[in-house]
Design an enzyme around this catalytic site. Structure first.
Site, PDB file in Angstrom:
ATOM      1  CG  ASP A 127      -1.949  -1.109   1.192  1.00  0.00           C
ATOM      2  OD1 ASP A 127      -2.434  -1.432   0.098  1.00  0.00           O
ATOM      3  OD2 ASP A 127      -2.275  -1.646   2.265  1.00  0.00           O
ATOM      4  CG  ASP A 141      -6.541  -1.564  -1.793  1.00  0.00           C
ATOM      5  OD1 ASP A 141      -6.633  -2.759  -2.136  1.00  0.00           O
ATOM      6  OD2 ASP A 141      -5.707  -1.160  -0.953  1.00  0.00           O
TER       7      ASP A 141
END
Length: 175
Positions: A127, A141
């Site tokens: 991330d 995402d």
């Protein structure tokens, strides 16, 4: 009865599927490329970039780090099964998908494939987008969330609200 020759009757469905799967591949490749870039460029302290900063994080779990303590192999297997299920649903739905649904299918599938591919390497998902008020996330995402929102909107647009001025038999009917 179809007016197309037997050799061409599956062409529209095959073309729509190919388009959705190609778009999903692009979504996955862009996300995976940005993940490689972020790992090479973003320092441990992060980069302030306004409302969304760049900050590396590694998620061993699924959404919002759910099941982060689970064995990596289990998380990978479950993620693979879910991604395969999404691919099967997209394959089945693409031929009849609306203009809103087709990019939604590509976004959800592409995001799922990107995160699965990333997880397969070392058991975690990279991330790199951090807002400060939301958990750190990545483009995959964001694509999944945007795709789900488009799917919901496509249902609202297709079904529309019951209208008082519509004939009784038309209320709630699909258009």
């Amino acid at each position: 009865m179809s007016t197309l020759p037997p050799s061409r009757q599956g062409a529209p469905a095959a073309g729509r599927r190919a388009t959705v799967f190609a778009a999903a591949a692009v979504v996955a490749m862009v996300d995976l490329g940005v993940k490689v870039w972020a790992q090479a460029v973003v320092p441990p302290t992060g980069i302030e970039a306004g409302p969304v900063d760049l900050r590396l994080g590694y998620n061993p779990g699924v959404a919002f780090s759910f099941a982060a303590e689970a064995p990596p192999g289990v998380v990978l297997a479950v993620t693979a099964v879910v991604t395969a299920g999404v691919a099967a649903l997209v394959y089945r739905a693409a031929p009849s998908g609306s203009r809103l649904q087709l990019p939604a299918f590509a976004a959800v599938l592409g995001g799922a494939v990107a995160n699965l591919t990333d997880r397969a390497g070392d058991g975690v998902v990279t991330d790199y987008l951090h807002s400060g008020w939301w958990p750190t996330f990545n483009l995959a995402d964001a694509a999944i969330v945007a795709g789900v929102i488009l799917l919901v909107l496509s249902n609202v647009v297709r079904n529309g609200p019951d209208r008082a001025d519509a004939p009784a038999g038309a209320r709630g009917a699909r258009r």
